[in-house]
Structure formats: C-alpha cells, structure tokens
Design a protein around this motif. Structure first.
Motif, PDB file in Angstrom:
ATOM      1  N   LYS A   1      34.803  43.676  19.866  1.00  0.00           N
ATOM      2  CA  LYS A   1      34.077  44.947  19.762  1.00  0.00           C
ATOM      3  C   LYS A   1      34.629  45.791  18.612  1.00  0.00           C
ATOM      4  O   LYS A   1      33.866  46.362  17.822  1.00  0.00           O
ATOM      5  N   ILE A   2      35.962  45.850  18.486  1.00  0.00           N
ATOM      6  CA  ILE A   2      36.570  46.654  17.420  1.00  0.00           C
ATOM      7  C   ILE A   2      36.296  46.023  16.058  1.00  0.00           C
ATOM      8  O   ILE A   2      36.057  46.719  15.066  1.00  0.00           O
ATOM      9  N   SER A   3      36.287  44.684  15.994  1.00  0.00           N
ATOM     10  CA  SER A   3      35.936  44.009  14.745  1.00  0.00           C
ATOM     11  C   SER A   3      34.508  44.352  14.334  1.00  0.00           C
ATOM     12  O   SER A   3      34.232  44.631  13.155  1.00  0.00           O
ATOM     13  N   ASN A   4      33.585  44.367  15.289  1.00  0.00           N
ATOM     14  CA  ASN A   4      32.189  44.733  14.997  1.00  0.00           C
ATOM     15  C   ASN A   4      32.076  46.192  14.574  1.00  0.00           C
ATOM     16  O   ASN A   4      31.236  46.545  13.731  1.00  0.00           O
ATOM     17  N   MET A   5      32.935  47.053  15.145  1.00  0.00           N
ATOM     18  CA  MET A   5      32.940  48.463  14.734  1.00  0.00           C
ATOM     19  C   MET A   5      33.383  48.601  13.282  1.00  0.00           C
ATOM     20  O   MET A   5      32.871  49.435  12.535  1.00  0.00           O
ATOM     21  N   ILE A   6      34.353  47.769  12.880  1.00  0.00           N
ATOM     22  CA  ILE A   6      34.804  47.793  11.485  1.00  0.00           C
ATOM     23  C   ILE A   6      33.666  47.381  10.555  1.00  0.00           C
ATOM     24  O   ILE A   6      33.433  48.005   9.510  1.00  0.00           O
ATOM     25  N   ILE A   7      32.946  46.334  10.946  1.00  0.00           N
ATOM     26  CA  ILE A   7      31.828  45.858  10.118  1.00  0.00           C
ATOM     27  C   ILE A   7      30.740  46.926  10.024  1.00  0.00           C
ATOM     28  O   ILE A   7      30.198  47.195   8.943  1.00  0.00           O
ATOM     29  N   ALA A   8      30.437  47.564  11.163  1.00  0.00           N
ATOM     30  CA  ALA A   8      29.374  48.579  11.196  1.00  0.00           C
ATOM     31  C   ALA A   8      29.768  49.868  10.495  1.00  0.00           C
ATOM     32  O   ALA A   8      28.901  50.686  10.155  1.00  0.00           O
ATOM     33  N   ALA A   9      31.069  50.061  10.266  1.00  0.00           N
ATOM     34  CA  ALA A   9      31.545  51.314   9.659  1.00  0.00           C
ATOM     35  C   ALA A   9      30.984  51.520   8.251  1.00  0.00           C
ATOM     36  O   ALA A   9      30.872  52.652   7.783  1.00  0.00           O
ATOM     37  N   ASP A  10      30.615  50.427   7.567  1.00  0.00           N
ATOM     38  CA  ASP A  10      30.065  50.539   6.207  1.00  0.00           C
ATOM     39  C   ASP A  10      28.803  51.392   6.164  1.00  0.00           C
ATOM     40  O   ASP A  10      28.527  52.057   5.169  1.00  0.00           O
ATOM     41  N   SER A  11      28.049  51.377   7.246  1.00  0.00           N
ATOM     42  CA  SER A  11      26.778  52.106   7.271  1.00  0.00           C
ATOM     43  C   SER A  11      26.882  53.435   8.027  1.00  0.00           C
ATOM     44  O   SER A  11      25.869  54.064   8.309  1.00  0.00           O
ATOM     45  N   ASP A  12      28.106  53.844   8.350  1.00  0.00           N
ATOM     46  CA  ASP A  12      28.315  55.091   9.096  1.00  0.00           C
ATOM     47  C   ASP A  12      29.006  56.105   8.193  1.00  0.00           C
ATOM     48  O   ASP A  12      30.145  55.902   7.770  1.00  0.00           O
ATOM     49  N   SER A  13      28.322  57.194   7.901  1.00  0.00           N
ATOM     50  CA  SER A  13      28.878  58.203   6.998  1.00  0.00           C
ATOM     51  C   SER A  13      30.070  58.936   7.597  1.00  0.00           C
ATOM     52  O   SER A  13      30.817  59.608   6.883  1.00  0.00           O
ATOM     53  N   PHE A  14      30.272  58.815   8.905  1.00  0.00           N
ATOM     54  CA  PHE A  14      31.396  59.481   9.567  1.00  0.00           C
ATOM     55  C   PHE A  14      32.550  58.522   9.853  1.00  0.00           C
ATOM     56  O   PHE A  14      33.484  58.858  10.581  1.00  0.00           O
ATOM     57  N   SER A  15      32.484  57.328   9.317  1.00  0.00           N
ATOM     58  CA  SER A  15      33.470  56.301   9.667  1.00  0.00           C
ATOM     59  C   SER A  15      34.890  56.661   9.240  1.00  0.00           C
ATOM     60  O   SER A  15      35.852  56.148   9.810  1.00  0.00           O
TER      61      SER A  15
ATOM     62  N   PRO B   1      38.195  38.441   9.981  1.00  0.00           N
ATOM     63  CA  PRO B   1      38.284  38.619   8.522  1.00  0.00           C
ATOM     64  C   PRO B   1      37.866  40.009   8.049  1.00  0.00           C
ATOM     65  O   PRO B   1      38.302  40.461   6.990  1.00  0.00           O
ATOM     66  N   ALA B   2      37.041  40.681   8.840  1.00  0.00           N
ATOM     67  CA  ALA B   2      36.611  42.030   8.449  1.00  0.00           C
ATOM     68  C   ALA B   2      37.801  42.977   8.352  1.00  0.00           C
ATOM     69  O   ALA B   2      37.772  43.938   7.562  1.00  0.00           O
ATOM     70  N   PHE B   3      38.835  42.713   9.127  1.00  0.00           N
ATOM     71  CA  PHE B   3      40.028  43.575   9.125  1.00  0.00           C
ATOM     72  C   PHE B   3      40.682  43.602   7.754  1.00  0.00           C
ATOM     73  O   PHE B   3      40.852  44.668   7.146  1.00  0.00           O
ATOM     74  N   LEU B   4      41.064  42.437   7.221  1.00  0.00           N
ATOM     75  CA  LEU B   4      41.782  42.402   5.944  1.00  0.00           C
ATOM     76  C   LEU B   4      40.892  42.848   4.788  1.00  0.00           C
ATOM     77  O   LEU B   4      41.345  43.548   3.884  1.00  0.00           O
ATOM     78  N   ASN B   5      39.610  42.469   4.822  1.00  0.00           N
ATOM     79  CA  ASN B   5      38.684  42.923   3.771  1.00  0.00           C
ATOM     80  C   ASN B   5      38.588  44.436   3.746  1.00  0.00           C
ATOM     81  O   ASN B   5      38.556  45.059   2.678  1.00  0.00           O
ATOM     82  N   THR B   6      38.580  45.026   4.935  1.00  0.00           N
ATOM     83  CA  THR B   6      38.496  46.494   5.021  1.00  0.00           C
ATOM     84  C   THR B   6      39.776  47.139   4.506  1.00  0.00           C
ATOM     85  O   THR B   6      39.725  48.175   3.833  1.00  0.00           O
ATOM     86  N   VAL B   7      40.926  46.541   4.820  1.00  0.00           N
ATOM     87  CA  VAL B   7      42.200  47.080   4.316  1.00  0.00           C
ATOM     88  C   VAL B   7      42.188  47.083   2.789  1.00  0.00           C
ATOM     89  O   VAL B   7      42.568  48.080   2.145  1.00  0.00           O
ATOM     90  N   PHE B   8      41.750  45.990   2.180  1.00  0.00           N
ATOM     91  CA  PHE B   8      41.684  45.921   0.715  1.00  0.00           C
ATOM     92  C   PHE B   8      40.724  46.973   0.158  1.00  0.00           C
ATOM     93  O   PHE B   8      41.041  47.666  -0.817  1.00  0.00           O
TER      94      PHE B   8
END
Length: 504
Positions: free
Chosen positions: A252-266, A294-301
């Motif tokens: 669920k948290i991994s999916n939240m990270i992926i969805a954060a790209d489209s959330d202006s409040f992320s 994998p979304a975790f490390l991509n997001t960190v970068f």
C-alpha cells in the motif's frame, strides 16, 4: 533532622497559614537523606500535605509538590495507594498541571508492581482519570498518562484490565476529543505494540491498529503524514513488520509513493513514505527492499535531484542510511549512471547549498564512502574510489576548501569525510600526492574548538588504524601521526621565553 521534620509537620497541621512552615519543611526534606525520610512521614501526615494542595495559592501548591515529590519516592508504592488512594485521585483532577503530573508519576510507580497493579485495577475510577489525562491540554500531563498506562500494560492483568473492560470504551471516547488526542492514543498503542507480539495482538484485536492503518489513505494530508510516522514506528520491531506485511501495508505504501507523482500535496507526506522504506531497508535488507519496491529508490533519486528544498533533506538522509551498509552500497552501485548523477548533485549541494543542506550532504557522502578495514574488498575499494572521484575534478581540494569555511559544523563534516576514507589505500595514496596534506593533518592551529580538535584526532586515529599507513606515508610522517595521537586532541606545545642579559 527527623525531629525538625516532625516539629514542622505538627506546626503545619495546626496552622491556618502554613506557607512559611511549608517552606521550612521543603528545606528540611531536601537536606535529609532519602533513607531518613521513610520513617518521618506517616499516612495521616502525608494526607495533611495533600490537603494543602487545595488552594489557589500557586506558591503553596508548588512547595507542597516539591515536598511530596521528594518524600513519595521512598515510600512503598502499594502502601501509598492503599493509604492515599483518594488523594492520588484528587491529584489527577487538580487544576494545576504539576499536581496532575505528580499524581500520574506516583500511579505509574504503583502499577510497576504486581500488588499495586491489582490495587489500582480494583479501583477502575483511578484508571479512568488516567485515561482522561491523555486529553489534557498540557503535553507533559498527557505524556505522563501514556507512560503510566504503558507501565500498567507490562503484565497480563494490566493488559486485560485496559483492553477487556469498560476502560477500553474510555480509551476510545478520549480518542474522539480531537485529531491531536486521537494520535496521542495511537502513540500509546504503537509504543505498547512494540513491547511484544502479545501486546500487539491485544492492540490489533481492539481495532486500534486497523483504524490507524485506515488513516494512511485519508483525505487530510497532514493526518496522513502523521499516520505514516506512526506506522514507521510500528515497523521498528520484527513482529510489527510481520504484522504490517500480513496486512499488505508495504504494498500500500509503495502504491502511495507511485501515486504521489500526480498529487500536488504529496510533499507533505512523501518524505514520511520514503523514511518508512529507508528504515525498513536498514532493518531487513537494502537489496530485498529496493528490489521488491523499486518505486522507493527511484523516488529517493528524484527527490535528491528535485530543486524543491523540502524534499532534499530526507533524500540525503536516506542515501546516507543506505550507503552506510555494504549491501546498500552495492544496491546503489547497480543503478550505474543514475546514482552518479545523484552523487554529483550531492557534491553541488555540499559546495553551494544552504548550510543545513551542505551539512546533510557531507554527512551522507561520509556514509557512502566509509569502508572499515574488515569490510574492504577489491571491488568495494574500487567503488568508493570511483564515487570519491565523481564528487569533483579535484575532490581532495574541494573537501579541504569546505573545511576552511567559517562554520564549525562544515569544518567537522569535511574532516569526517577524510576520516571515512583514511583507512583505504587509494585514499592514502591520494593524500600523500596532495601537496601539504600531511602537514595540514598534524597542524594543531587548524580548526578551533573542542569538536574540531576531536574530529582531527579521529582522522589521525583512522589513519593509524590502517596497516598500509606506515608504508604509504613513510616513516617520518607515520612518526608525526603517532606522536599526535599520543599527545591527545588538546595538546598545546609549551613556549619557553629566554631572557638574555643586557637585552632590551
């Protein structure tokens, strides 16, 4: 002194305005050894002091609290609750927060003992008031109430009393007061869940944890951010992580990270999501976590490269956390040029960023480059050498330039990078080929203040811990380093003054 205390207690019980005598009693009590206080106060005398809390005179309340804090700590907790039960309960409802804290701390002592726990459980109205104290305006009162309930829950009888009685309803009623109070109860639940799998089961069966997990995807981004922080705390224990995995929370948290790209409040909650996986990686396995999510490390970068300064600190901290382990270094290395770009960004921030970002960048770089002797392999040494070379066209000069900045924290961070690489042969050869470097290392005039001197001393110690230092630095430099270490970090050479007869 015991006679003086007895005389003062007698005078206080007969006085209509006992403040002066109370002040004298406070002095006498503070000067009497704790072992001598136990026999000085009977239950009736304690009740007299408690009764004097019922006043609008703030000084009188303060003095009474001081006396009681000193005296009550030497009394048997079970004896205290048996003889001063109503006084403790009155303290929980007193308008002065210091009295509430006093009462809560004493009830905490009581429920830390099996007999005291039974005594309190037989008087549930006391625990009802403790639970109500979680909703107090003053955070110090709330914290003490939470601490008391945690102590109560150290036994099965305490757990049953809290979760299998009407007290559970009281706890849920307190949660309904406000968002802030609800999260104080979550704090209690998470702290308790960390204690053992049994405690976690009690909290889960009472639906507190499932309610917390539901808030991860709530509409309020600030509440969501707080929920993520709580869930991250829950993952500190292995049984907590197992429970979260069974509930599908990692996905669920991994999916939240992926969805954060489209959330202006992320930006409000994304750092918390990254912290969750960063902690998970260190506690379990960097490779397993980064490969599974994998979304975790991509997001960190992406956060490290993002110009938004609110995202950068967490990215830097997470990279340092990952890079501080051999497995984490290997995971980052596998990303190739992607990580090299991040490393260049970190170097840029270390040189030109705001001071707090410079410090964070330097600390992260230190973690990435550190490689103790026992972990060194040819591949890992090549890795750290290539990362160091990627920092700048002249990384040695870059770090040394940062160390000359008029900010002690930057000076020390730069020294720690040198310390991180000091026991690696490639770094030692680089140091020797840098003009004036060895002289700078043993120059005690460089860097003022205790922290700077300690950091320089650690650098020298790291150099001497390596078996290759003597050969690479040469006998003369090795002797200088050894002398520096023997003299200690704060050594000051004596300057003698010689007067010549006839001189001006």
């Amino acid at each position: 002194m015991a006679a003086a205390i007895e005389r003062l207690l007698s005078e206080i019980s007969e006085s209509e305005d006992p403040l002066e005598e109370l002040r004298s009693l406070r002095t006498a009590v503070s000067e009497t050894p704790l072992s001598g206080l136990r026999e000085s106060f009977s239950a009736p005398q304690l009740r007299v002091i408690f009764s004097l809390l019922n006043t609008n005179d703030k000084e009188q309340v303060e003095v009474c609290v001081d006396v009681l804090e000193r005296v009550l700590q030497v009394l048997d907790p079970t004896h205290l609750v048996q003889n001063c039960k109503s006084e403790l309960q009155s303290g929980l409802n007193h308008p002065d927060d210091s009295v509430k804290v006093l009462a809560l701390s004493q009830i905490g002592r009581v429920v830390s003992h099996a007999e005291g726990t039974i005594e309190v459980l037989n008087n549930p109205e006391i625990l009802q008031d403790v639970i109500q104290s979680i909703g107090a305006e003053r955070i110090s009162v709330s914290k003490e109430a939470i601490a008391t309930l945690l102590k109560l829950s150290n036994t099965k009888a305490g757990l049953d009393g809290l979760f299998h009685s009407d007290l559970l309803k009281d706890l849920k009623d307190v949660m309904a007061i406000s968002d802030v109070i609800r999260y104080r109860v979550y704090e209690l639940v998470v702290e308790l869940s960390l204690v053992s799998p049994v405690c976690l089961e009690y909290c889960a069966n009472s639906r507190f944890i499932s309610q917390l997990l539901e808030e991860l995807t709530g509409d309020d981004v600030l509440i969501r951010a707080t929920a993520i922080e709580m869930v991250t705390n829950l993952a500190q224990s292995q049984h907590g992580r197992q429970y979260l995995a069974q509930q599908g929370i990692m996905d669920k948290i991994s999916n939240m990270i992926i969805a954060a790209d489209s959330d202006s409040f992320s930006s409000f909650y994304l750092p918390g999501l990254v912290k969750f996986f960063g902690n998970l990686a260190i506690m379990d396995s960097p490779q397993q976590v980064c490969e599974s999510y994998p979304a975790f490390l991509n997001t960190v970068f992406n956060m490290a490269l993002n110009p938004d300064p609110s995202l950068t600190p967490v990215a830097l901290d997470t990279l340092g956390l990952l890079g501080g382990t051999v497995e984490g270094k290997q995971v980052l290395h596998k990303t190739g040029d992607q990580f090299k770009s991040v490393l260049k960004r970190m170097s840029q921030l270390a040189r030109d960023g705001a001071t707090d970002l410079r410090v964070r960048s330097l600390e992260a770089i230190t973690q990435l480059l550190v490689l103790p002797v026992e972990q060194q392999t040819d591949d890992l040494l090549l890795l750290t050498e290539s990362w160091f070379a990627s920092l700048s066209s002249q990384p040695m000069e870059m770090i040394k330039h940062i160390s000359t900045q008029p900010f002690p924290e930057l000076h020390c961070c730069a020294l720690r990078i040198y310390t991180a690489i000091a026991c690696q042969e490639w770094a030692q050869r680089l140091m020797m080929s840098t003009p004036g470097f060895t002289e700078w290392v043993v120059d005690r005039s460089v860097g003022k203040g205790k922290e700077a001197k300690d950091c320089k001393f650690e650098l020298v110690g790291a150099l001497l811990s390596s078996p290759s230092t003597r050969e690479i630095f040469g006998a003369q430099n090795y002797l200088k380093l050894k002398t520096y270490l023997q003299e200690g970090p704060y050594y000051v050479s004596a300057v003698s003054s010689v007067t010549t007869e006839g001189a001006d």
